[in-house]
Design a protein around this motif. Sequence first.
Motif, PDB file in Angstrom:
ATOM      1  N   ASP A  60       0.824  -1.213   0.000  1.00  0.00           N
ATOM      2  CA  ASP A  60       0.000   0.000   0.000  1.00  0.00           C
ATOM      3  C   ASP A  60       0.856   1.260   0.000  1.00  0.00           C
ATOM      4  N   LEU A  61       1.973   1.217   0.714  1.00  0.00           N
ATOM      5  CA  LEU A  61       2.884   2.372   0.774  1.00  0.00           C
ATOM      6  C   LEU A  61       3.376   2.749  -0.626  1.00  0.00           C
ATOM      7  N   LYS A  62       3.736   1.771  -1.414  1.00  0.00           N
ATOM      8  CA  LYS A  62       4.268   2.017  -2.755  1.00  0.00           C
ATOM      9  C   LYS A  62       3.277   2.753  -3.655  1.00  0.00           C
ATOM     10  N   LEU A  63       1.993   2.621  -3.381  1.00  0.00           N
ATOM     11  CA  LEU A  63       0.952   3.206  -4.227  1.00  0.00           C
ATOM     12  C   LEU A  63       0.586   4.643  -3.858  1.00  0.00           C
ATOM     13  N   LEU A  64       1.098   5.131  -2.748  1.00  0.00           N
ATOM     14  CA  LEU A  64       0.746   6.474  -2.274  1.00  0.00           C
ATOM     15  C   LEU A  64       1.512   7.558  -3.016  1.00  0.00           C
ATOM     16  N   ASP A  65       1.009   8.777  -2.927  1.00  0.00           N
ATOM     17  CA  ASP A  65       1.755   9.952  -3.364  1.00  0.00           C
ATOM     18  C   ASP A  65       2.184  10.690  -2.104  1.00  0.00           C
ATOM     19  N   LEU A  66       3.446  10.503  -1.736  1.00  0.00           N
ATOM     20  CA  LEU A  66       3.997  11.152  -0.548  1.00  0.00           C
ATOM     21  C   LEU A  66       5.025  12.213  -0.955  1.00  0.00           C
ATOM     22  N   SER A  67       4.763  12.874  -2.062  1.00  0.00           N
ATOM     23  CA  SER A  67       5.723  13.859  -2.565  1.00  0.00           C
ATOM     24  C   SER A  67       5.878  15.054  -1.633  1.00  0.00           C
ATOM     25  N   ASN A  68       4.976  15.235  -0.671  1.00  0.00           N
ATOM     26  CA  ASN A  68       5.108  16.323   0.301  1.00  0.00           C
ATOM     27  C   ASN A  68       5.790  15.885   1.597  1.00  0.00           C
ATOM     28  N   GLN A  69       6.172  14.595   1.677  1.00  0.00           N
ATOM     29  CA  GLN A  69       6.733  14.056   2.903  1.00  0.00           C
ATOM     30  C   GLN A  69       8.226  13.748   2.770  1.00  0.00           C
ATOM     31  N   VAL A  70       8.879  13.780   3.926  1.00  0.00           N
ATOM     32  CA  VAL A  70      10.273  13.371   4.075  1.00  0.00           C
ATOM     33  C   VAL A  70      10.240  12.040   4.818  1.00  0.00           C
ATOM     34  N   TYR A  71      11.128  11.119   4.448  1.00  0.00           N
ATOM     35  CA  TYR A  71      11.103   9.814   5.103  1.00  0.00           C
ATOM     36  C   TYR A  71      12.481   9.368   5.566  1.00  0.00           C
ATOM     37  N   GLY A  72      12.444   8.407   6.483  1.00  0.00           N
ATOM     38  CA  GLY A  72      13.638   7.727   6.946  1.00  0.00           C
ATOM     39  C   GLY A  72      13.304   6.281   7.243  1.00  0.00           C
ATOM     40  N   VAL A  73      14.301   5.403   7.078  1.00  0.00           N
ATOM     41  CA  VAL A  73      14.108   3.991   7.358  1.00  0.00           C
ATOM     42  C   VAL A  73      15.270   3.505   8.215  1.00  0.00           C
ATOM     43  N   ALA A  74      14.934   2.776   9.263  1.00  0.00           N
ATOM     44  CA  ALA A  74      15.935   2.178  10.143  1.00  0.00           C
ATOM     45  C   ALA A  74      15.467   0.781  10.488  1.00  0.00           C
ATOM     46  N   GLY A  75      16.389  -0.059  10.907  1.00  0.00           N
ATOM     47  CA  GLY A  75      15.970  -1.395  11.293  1.00  0.00           C
ATOM     48  C   GLY A  75      17.068  -2.183  11.967  1.00  0.00           C
ATOM     49  N   SER A  76      16.618  -3.144  12.742  1.00  0.00           N
ATOM     50  CA  SER A  76      17.516  -4.071  13.421  1.00  0.00           C
ATOM     51  C   SER A  76      17.562  -5.369  12.634  1.00  0.00           C
ATOM     52  N   GLY A  77      18.734  -5.941  12.561  1.00  0.00           N
ATOM     53  CA  GLY A  77      18.908  -7.220  11.902  1.00  0.00           C
ATOM     54  C   GLY A  77      20.029  -7.983  12.576  1.00  0.00           C
ATOM     55  N   ASP A  78      20.443  -9.046  11.951  1.00  0.00           N
ATOM     56  CA  ASP A  78      21.503  -9.881  12.491  1.00  0.00           C
ATOM     57  C   ASP A  78      22.511 -10.118  11.368  1.00  0.00           C
ATOM     58  N   THR A  79      23.753  -9.693  11.572  1.00  0.00           N
ATOM     59  CA  THR A  79      24.783  -9.839  10.537  1.00  0.00           C
ATOM     60  C   THR A  79      25.059 -11.306  10.209  1.00  0.00           C
ATOM     61  N   PHE A  80      24.596 -12.220  11.037  1.00  0.00           N
ATOM     62  CA  PHE A  80      24.719 -13.649  10.759  1.00  0.00           C
ATOM     63  C   PHE A  80      24.146 -14.000   9.388  1.00  0.00           C
ATOM     64  N   TYR A  81      23.131 -13.241   8.951  1.00  0.00           N
ATOM     65  CA  TYR A  81      22.443 -13.541   7.691  1.00  0.00           C
ATOM     66  C   TYR A  81      23.140 -12.962   6.465  1.00  0.00           C
ATOM     67  N   LYS A  82      24.319 -12.405   6.665  1.00  0.00           N
ATOM     68  CA  LYS A  82      25.195 -11.903   5.607  1.00  0.00           C
ATOM     69  C   LYS A  82      24.474 -11.104   4.520  1.00  0.00           C
ATOM     70  N   LYS A  83      24.303 -11.664   3.314  1.00  0.00           N
ATOM     71  CA  LYS A  83      23.737 -10.893   2.198  1.00  0.00           C
ATOM     72  C   LYS A  83      22.277 -10.524   2.430  1.00  0.00           C
ATOM     73  N   HIS A  84      21.628 -11.173   3.385  1.00  0.00           N
ATOM     74  CA  HIS A  84      20.235 -10.867   3.692  1.00  0.00           C
ATOM     75  C   HIS A  84      20.107  -9.937   4.905  1.00  0.00           C
ATOM     76  N   TYR A  85      21.255  -9.436   5.384  1.00  0.00           N
ATOM     77  CA  TYR A  85      21.258  -8.576   6.562  1.00  0.00           C
ATOM     78  C   TYR A  85      20.425  -7.320   6.323  1.00  0.00           C
ATOM     79  N   ASN A  86      19.353  -7.180   7.066  1.00  0.00           N
ATOM     80  CA  ASN A  86      18.553  -5.957   7.093  1.00  0.00           C
ATOM     81  C   ASN A  86      18.025  -5.518   5.726  1.00  0.00           C
TER      82      ASN A  86
END
Length: 156
Positions: free
Chosen positions: A76-102
């Motif tokens: 649903d997020l991909k379909l929105l028009d958020l051209s007036n918004q500023v965004y940031g993305v953060a997340g926790s992961g585990d480096t054990f998963y190497k290429k799939h990390y976060n």
Amino acid sequence: MLKAHVVFATITGNNEAIADIVTDKLNDLGVHTVESDMSQTDPTEFKDDNICVVCSYTYNNGDLHLPFEGVDFYEDLKLLDLSNQVYGVAGSGDTFYKKHYNVAVDKFDQAFKQAKAKPGAKRVKINLSPDENDIKTLDTFTKQLISTAKDKLVKA
């Protein structure tokens, strides 16, 4: 007054902790901020905010990438028009998963770009739970989001 919405998805509590850190910093810096669980949030709620933040984990060794409760939110997020918004993305992961990390952090970054939102800060990827250095990184992340949002308002 700037308004922000911080949305998180978590299993271990690490991403809720990240969301709490970002929310607390935003509030400390005078931004009216709402924090919510992704499973209880409709991405259209971002349309009322200046700053949109997603804190997500990567699920199933990275094969599925997105948390189960975040798939509809992401689509649903991909379909929105958020051209007036500023965004940031953060997340926790585990480096054990190497290429799939976060990788969910990268996927949500792409979803915001598809929704035409403006990146407000560089993505933050944290290994497991946030430590003191990660808290400093998240503080910088938050300050950058505010600065970008203020610049966007001035130019509007």
